[in-house]
Design a protein around this motif. Structure first.
Motif, PDB file in Angstrom:
ATOM      1  N   LEU A  89      20.539  68.414  52.516  1.00 27.37           N
ATOM      2  CA  LEU A  89      21.331  67.898  51.394  1.00 27.37           C
ATOM      3  C   LEU A  89      21.312  68.860  50.207  1.00 27.37           C
ATOM      4  CD1 LEU A  89      20.490  64.092  51.501  1.00 27.37           C
ATOM      5  CD2 LEU A  89      22.529  65.259  52.327  1.00 27.37           C
ATOM      6  N   GLN A  90      20.220  69.579  50.034  1.00 31.94           N
ATOM      7  CA  GLN A  90      20.184  70.594  48.981  1.00 31.94           C
ATOM      8  C   GLN A  90      21.180  71.711  49.282  1.00 31.94           C
ATOM      9  OE1 GLN A  90      17.713  68.940  50.278  1.00 31.94           O
ATOM     10  NE2 GLN A  90      15.785  69.136  49.181  1.00 31.94           N
ATOM     11  N   ASN A  91      21.307  72.069  50.566  1.00 36.91           N
ATOM     12  CA  ASN A  91      22.277  73.092  50.950  1.00 36.91           C
ATOM     13  C   ASN A  91      23.707  72.596  50.776  1.00 36.91           C
ATOM     14  OD1 ASN A  91      21.219  75.740  52.603  1.00 36.91           O
ATOM     15  ND2 ASN A  91      19.707  74.099  52.597  1.00 36.91           N
ATOM     16  N   VAL A  92      23.941  71.310  51.031  1.00 35.24           N
ATOM     17  CA  VAL A  92      25.274  70.738  50.813  1.00 35.24           C
ATOM     18  C   VAL A  92      25.634  70.816  49.327  1.00 35.24           C
ATOM     19  CG1 VAL A  92      26.630  68.614  50.923  1.00 35.24           C
ATOM     20  CG2 VAL A  92      25.150  69.240  52.834  1.00 35.24           C
ATOM     21  N   ALA A  93      24.671  70.532  48.464  1.00 38.52           N
ATOM     22  CA  ALA A  93      24.930  70.629  47.023  1.00 38.52           C
ATOM     23  C   ALA A  93      25.219  72.066  46.608  1.00 38.52           C
ATOM     24  CB  ALA A  93      23.743  70.068  46.246  1.00 38.52           C
ATOM     25  N   LEU A  94      24.585  73.037  47.281  1.00 38.53           N
ATOM     26  CA  LEU A  94      24.806  74.440  46.938  1.00 38.53           C
ATOM     27  C   LEU A  94      26.181  74.934  47.348  1.00 38.53           C
ATOM     28  CD1 LEU A  94      21.345  76.009  47.852  1.00 38.53           C
ATOM     29  CD2 LEU A  94      22.303  75.688  45.567  1.00 38.53           C
ATOM     30  N   LEU A  95      26.844  74.235  48.263  1.00 39.84           N
ATOM     31  CA  LEU A  95      28.192  74.635  48.661  1.00 39.84           C
ATOM     32  C   LEU A  95      29.131  74.686  47.462  1.00 39.84           C
ATOM     33  CD1 LEU A  95      28.671  72.622  51.988  1.00 39.84           C
ATOM     34  CD2 LEU A  95      28.655  75.115  51.761  1.00 39.84           C
ATOM     35  N   GLU A  96      28.913  73.806  46.510  1.00 41.32           N
ATOM     36  CA  GLU A  96      29.755  73.758  45.324  1.00 41.32           C
ATOM     37  C   GLU A  96      29.489  74.937  44.394  1.00 41.32           C
ATOM     38  OE1 GLU A  96      30.516  70.759  41.505  1.00 41.32           O
ATOM     39  OE2 GLU A  96      29.142  70.197  43.121  1.00 41.32           O
ATOM     40  N   GLU A  97      28.237  75.368  44.325  1.00 44.11           N
ATOM     41  CA  GLU A  97      27.849  76.403  43.377  1.00 44.11           C
ATOM     42  C   GLU A  97      28.027  77.810  43.931  1.00 44.11           C
ATOM     43  OE1 GLU A  97      23.859  75.550  42.346  1.00 44.11           O
ATOM     44  OE2 GLU A  97      24.239  73.442  41.833  1.00 44.11           O
ATOM     45  N   GLU A  98      27.886  77.967  45.254  1.00 41.53           N
ATOM     46  CA  GLU A  98      27.910  79.291  45.871  1.00 41.53           C
ATOM     47  C   GLU A  98      29.263  79.555  46.517  1.00 41.53           C
ATOM     48  OE1 GLU A  98      27.300  82.697  46.341  1.00 41.53           O
ATOM     49  OE2 GLU A  98      25.297  81.851  45.916  1.00 41.53           O
ATOM     50  N   ALA A  99      30.006  80.510  45.961  1.00 41.34           N
ATOM     51  CA  ALA A  99      31.319  80.839  46.513  1.00 41.34           C
ATOM     52  C   ALA A  99      31.196  81.653  47.795  1.00 41.34           C
ATOM     53  CB  ALA A  99      32.149  81.601  45.479  1.00 41.34           C
ATOM     54  N   ASP A 100      30.135  82.450  47.898  1.00 45.71           N
ATOM     55  CA  ASP A 100      29.911  83.251  49.108  1.00 45.71           C
ATOM     56  C   ASP A 100      29.108  82.421  50.095  1.00 45.71           C
ATOM     57  OD1 ASP A 100      29.521  85.123  51.047  1.00 45.71           O
ATOM     58  OD2 ASP A 100      28.279  86.465  49.820  1.00 45.71           O
ATOM     59  N   ILE A 101      29.762  81.914  51.102  1.00 48.02           N
ATOM     60  CA  ILE A 101      29.096  81.005  52.029  1.00 48.02           C
ATOM     61  C   ILE A 101      28.048  81.718  52.876  1.00 48.02           C
ATOM     62  CG2 ILE A 101      30.622  81.259  54.041  1.00 48.02           C
ATOM     63  CD1 ILE A 101      30.580  78.079  54.071  1.00 48.02           C
ATOM     64  N   ASN A 102      28.117  83.030  52.938  1.00 44.51           N
ATOM     65  CA  ASN A 102      27.131  83.775  53.715  1.00 44.51           C
ATOM     66  C   ASN A 102      25.750  83.777  53.047  1.00 44.51           C
ATOM     67  OD1 ASN A 102      28.904  84.632  55.826  1.00 44.51           O
ATOM     68  ND2 ASN A 102      29.802  86.105  54.397  1.00 44.51           N
ATOM     69  N   GLN A 103      25.699  83.368  51.802  1.00 43.79           N
ATOM     70  CA  GLN A 103      24.401  83.265  51.125  1.00 43.79           C
ATOM     71  C   GLN A 103      23.634  82.015  51.569  1.00 43.79           C
ATOM     72  OE1 GLN A 103      23.187  85.701  49.167  1.00 43.79           O
ATOM     73  NE2 GLN A 103      25.087  86.799  49.672  1.00 43.79           N
ATOM     74  N   LEU A 104      24.336  81.061  52.170  1.00 38.53           N
ATOM     75  CA  LEU A 104      23.685  79.832  52.647  1.00 38.53           C
ATOM     76  C   LEU A 104      23.308  80.049  54.105  1.00 38.53           C
ATOM     77  CD1 LEU A 104      26.132  77.256  51.029  1.00 38.53           C
ATOM     78  CD2 LEU A 104      24.015  78.204  50.087  1.00 38.53           C
ATOM     79  N   THR A 105      22.237  80.806  54.298  1.00 42.10           N
ATOM     80  CA  THR A 105      21.890  81.290  55.641  1.00 42.10           C
ATOM     81  C   THR A 105      21.274  80.227  56.533  1.00 42.10           C
ATOM     82  OG1 THR A 105      19.749  82.041  54.796  1.00 42.10           O
ATOM     83  CG2 THR A 105      21.554  83.637  54.797  1.00 42.10           C
ATOM     84  N   GLU A 106      20.842  79.130  55.957  1.00 48.21           N
ATOM     85  CA  GLU A 106      20.123  78.140  56.776  1.00 48.21           C
ATOM     86  C   GLU A 106      21.060  77.375  57.703  1.00 48.21           C
ATOM     87  OE1 GLU A 106      16.484  74.932  56.166  1.00 48.21           O
ATOM     88  OE2 GLU A 106      17.541  75.769  54.443  1.00 48.21           O
ATOM     89  N   TYR A 107      22.293  77.108  57.251  1.00 51.37           N
ATOM     90  CA  TYR A 107      23.215  76.317  58.070  1.00 51.37           C
ATOM     91  C   TYR A 107      24.629  76.892  58.127  1.00 51.37           C
ATOM     92  CZ  TYR A 107      19.586  72.784  57.241  1.00 51.37           C
ATOM     93  OH  TYR A 107      18.395  72.120  57.153  1.00 51.37           O
ATOM     94  N   PHE A 108      25.201  77.311  56.980  1.00 51.65           N
ATOM     95  CA  PHE A 108      26.640  77.492  56.860  1.00 51.65           C
ATOM     96  C   PHE A 108      27.121  78.935  56.946  1.00 51.65           C
ATOM     97  CE2 PHE A 108      25.498  73.640  54.438  1.00 51.65           C
ATOM     98  CZ  PHE A 108      26.265  72.701  55.112  1.00 51.65           C
ATOM     99  N   SER A 109      26.256  79.900  57.079  1.00 51.67           N
ATOM    100  CA  SER A 109      26.662  81.301  57.021  1.00 51.67           C
ATOM    101  C   SER A 109      27.690  81.638  58.108  1.00 51.67           C
ATOM    102  CB  SER A 109      25.438  82.202  57.177  1.00 51.67           C
ATOM    103  OG  SER A 109      25.831  83.546  57.324  1.00 51.67           O
ATOM    104  N   TYR A 110      28.822  82.200  57.671  1.00 46.81           N
ATOM    105  CA  TYR A 110      29.825  82.627  58.639  1.00 46.81           C
ATOM    106  C   TYR A 110      29.363  83.873  59.387  1.00 46.81           C
ATOM    107  CZ  TYR A 110      34.125  84.398  60.668  1.00 46.81           C
ATOM    108  OH  TYR A 110      35.058  84.868  61.569  1.00 46.81           O
ATOM    109  N   GLU A 111      28.624  84.752  58.733  1.00 43.14           N
ATOM    110  CA  GLU A 111      28.119  85.943  59.404  1.00 43.14           C
ATOM    111  C   GLU A 111      27.210  85.575  60.570  1.00 43.14           C
ATOM    112  OE1 GLU A 111      26.279  88.407  56.503  1.00 43.14           O
ATOM    113  OE2 GLU A 111      28.166  88.947  55.499  1.00 43.14           O
ATOM    114  N   HIS A 112      26.382  84.569  60.374  1.00 43.37           N
ATOM    115  CA  HIS A 112      25.505  84.134  61.459  1.00 43.37           C
ATOM    116  C   HIS A 112      26.323  83.569  62.624  1.00 43.37           C
ATOM    117  CE1 HIS A 112      21.589  83.746  58.876  1.00 43.37           C
ATOM    118  NE2 HIS A 112      22.207  84.897  58.730  1.00 43.37           N
ATOM    119  N   PHE A 113      27.354  82.801  62.284  1.00 42.17           N
ATOM    120  CA  PHE A 113      28.239  82.308  63.343  1.00 42.17           C
ATOM    121  C   PHE A 113      28.886  83.472  64.083  1.00 42.17           C
ATOM    122  CE2 PHE A 113      32.907  81.907  63.853  1.00 42.17           C
ATOM    123  CZ  PHE A 113      32.914  81.245  65.073  1.00 42.17           C
ATOM    124  N   TYR A 114      29.321  84.478  63.344  1.00 39.89           N
ATOM    125  CA  TYR A 114      29.973  85.650  63.932  1.00 39.89           C
ATOM    126  C   TYR A 114      29.052  86.314  64.951  1.00 39.89           C
ATOM    127  CZ  TYR A 114      32.765  89.984  63.793  1.00 39.89           C
ATOM    128  OH  TYR A 114      33.546  91.062  64.106  1.00 39.89           O
TER     129      TYR A 114
END
Length: 560
Positions: free
Chosen positions: A277-302
């Motif tokens: 839930l803390q990472n979900v809250a950070l989605l609003e603050e962080e425009a670069d989603i690759n900085q959210l490496t725990e769940y949402f990083s597009y680079e990790h998906f790539y």
């Protein structure tokens, strides 16, 4: 010398000796029989009985004198008047005990300490929150909010921005395209009354009716909204076929980290203990989603998807044991590959029927392979090595995996360490609590669990560890500060390699460079057979449950 009379205390026969009454012969037996029938019996039971009576009558001052005389007269029969007084005294005692109030039950004095939906807070003013929501709805036409309006509604509810998708769907907006103020207020009032913290509210918004947990498919509306509206994923609008791949990856990472019970169901308690839930809250603050490496990083998906695509030669999003064995140039032993496909860490009939695992299962495999220090990865490999499922790694099981390592080292002209010496090293490394048995708890306490696992089934990493001293390995594991995890290091390195290869323009054998190019190229290859598959394939969740619980058909991999 005078002879003691019968019945006298000085008589050798004792007080029990009694003179026989005189009289005619025939009458004597009856007299004796009647006399013996009234006799109180042996002396010792009489004394014990009298002591018990004395204890029960000590509180009666009127009976003390008589009680003392009765105790001394061992041959004396208790008169009826004393029996009556004793019975009356006992009845009074019983009545007194009945009238005494019982002490309050212990459970009544213990305050409530279990709040599955969060601890209630007196500071929450529900009416004030509802008033603020109603004021927000007045800004919309006909007081109905569409999906693009839900950001303001979420803020009025006091929720993070990206709760807007769950709020919209929970109020029925997914079916009608918009939500009325009355329906939304009724939904949110009920939520506030029953759920008292963010974890309980989030589960309540996403879960199916009648459930108290989140399944994998429950996250789809939430993540689809993230894909559609987050600025860091704007390039995916041109490649909608990959929405499902990204969503599948994120869902697996959520369950990998949050679902510590391996049940395939995330509860409020598990969500509360995680950082999701803390990472979900950070989605609003962080425009670069690759900085959210725990769940949402597009680079990790790539990186994950590229690694899977290399192995999936027929591109059906399923790989068999031979495909998986090619990972990292056949670094993982054949015995471990067989254990992965045995169902030890996967669930679903697809594995048992056709010997294949899905992309979702590969996500778990790759993260566990590249970072063997996390609790989930340690559990993953422990399950694979525990051949008999008894919760203990025996010396036989360790030798079973080490034999193949020795053969592979011999084929490389490298002298292998004898198993006995290797076993001594591993026992010194892990320091198990019980001699000769390595448990999951022992490995979780060990700071070099990755060295232990690689020794038995990953030849490349085993040789890397052998070139380093154990002291340096321990120093790396004990480094403090915001150190990157092994998985984050691996993903960053692999992403740089993939980007460099793409920039140089090297054609990849499997031809998936263009398919993963997000913005610059809008290619026809995006309409590949991958795009023909269903929008979302619910991956086989992992857990220690019945492997045949989910029925999977060829055309539909979603669990029933």
């Amino acid at each position: 010398m005078e002879r003691a009379e019968p019945g006298h205390p000085d008589c050798p026969a004792g007080p029990s000796c009694r003179p026989e009454p005189a009289g005619p012969g025939p009458a004597q037996p009856r007299e004796r029989e009647r006399e013996h029938s009234a006799w109180p019996g042996p002396r010792r039971p009489m004394r014990a009985d009298m002591r018990l009576r004395e204890l029960s009558l000590r509180q009666d001052p009127d009976l003390r004198q008589e009680l003392a005389s009765l105790a001394r007269g061992c041959d004396f029969v208790l008169p009826s008047r004393f029996k009556k007084r004793l019975k009356a005294f006992q009845q009074v005692q019983v009545q007194t005990k009945k009238e005494e109030p019982l002490p309050p039950a212990t459970s009544q004095s213990i305050p409530t300490f279990y709040f599955p939906r969060g601890c209630p807070k007196d500071t929450v003013n529900i009416d004030a929150v509802i008033t603020k929501i109603e004021q927000t709805f007045t800004q919309f036409p006909h007081e109905r909010a569409r999906m693009e309006d839900m950001g303001r509604v979420a803020k009025a509810c006091g929720c993070p921005l990206y709760w807007k998708g769950p709020l919209f769907c929970s109020a029925g907006g997914e079916r009608t395209g918009s939500v009325s103020v009355h329906k939304f207020v009724a939904m949110w009032r009920k939520t506030l009354q029953n759920c008292h913290d963010d974890a309980a509210k989030f589960v309540h918004l996403l879960m199916n009716p009648g459930c108290n947990y989140l399944a994998q498919e429950d996250f789809i509306p939430f993540l689809q909204d993230v894909v559609n509206t987050h600025p860091g994923l704007a390039f995916l609008k041109e490649a909608s076929e990959f929405h499902s791949r990204y969503i599948t990856t994120v869902i697996q990472r959520i369950f990998y980290t949050v679902n510590r019970s391996w049940s395939g169901r995330i509860t409020c308690a598990e969500l509360r203990r995680s950082t999701f839930l803390q990472n979900v809250a950070l989605l609003e603050e962080e425009a670069d989603i690759n900085q959210l490496t725990e769940y949402f990083s597009y680079e990790h998906f790539y990186v994950i998807y590229c690694k899977f695509w290399e192995l999936d030669t027929d591109h059906d999003l399923l790989i068999d044991s031979q495909d998986l064995a090619r990972h990292n140039d056949h670094a993982i032993s054949t015995k471990m590959i067989e254990r992965i496909f045995s169902g030890a860490v996967t669930r679903g009939r697809k594995v048992q029927k056709e010997g294949k695992i899905s992309y979702a299962d590969f996500v778990w495999f790759l993260i566990s392979e590249e970072d063997k220090k996390t609790p989930t990865s340690i559990e993953y490999w422990f399950r694979c090595m525990d051949l008999d499922g008894d919760g203990v790694l025996s010396m036989f099981e360790l030798e079973y995996f080490y034999e193949e390592q020795c053969r592979r080292l011999d084929s490389m002209a490298i002298e292998a360490l004898p198993f006995e010496d290797c076993l001594c090293q591993m026992l010194d490394l892990v320091k198990p609590q019980n001699e000769g048995k390595i448990t999951l708890h022992d490995l979780k306490k060990c700071k070099l669990a990755n060295v232990f696992f690689d020794t038995f089934f990953n030849i490349e990493k085993y040789l890397d560890h052998e070139q380093k001293e154990q002291v340096s390995l321990l120093r790396e594991s004990e480094s403090e500060g915001p150190e990157l995890s092994d998985w984050e290091k691996y993903a960053a390195e692999e992403y740089d390699i993939l980007v460099a290869e793409e920039a140089v323009g090297e054609p990849w054998e499997d031809g998936y460079e263009a398919e993963l190019s997000p913005v610059d190229q809008k290619l026809s290859s995006l309409r590949s057979p991958l795009a023909q598959r269903p929008f979302f394939e619910a991956p086989s969740s992992l857990g220690t449950v019945e492997l045949y619980e989910y029925a999977c058909e060829d055309e539909d991999l979603q669990p029933s």
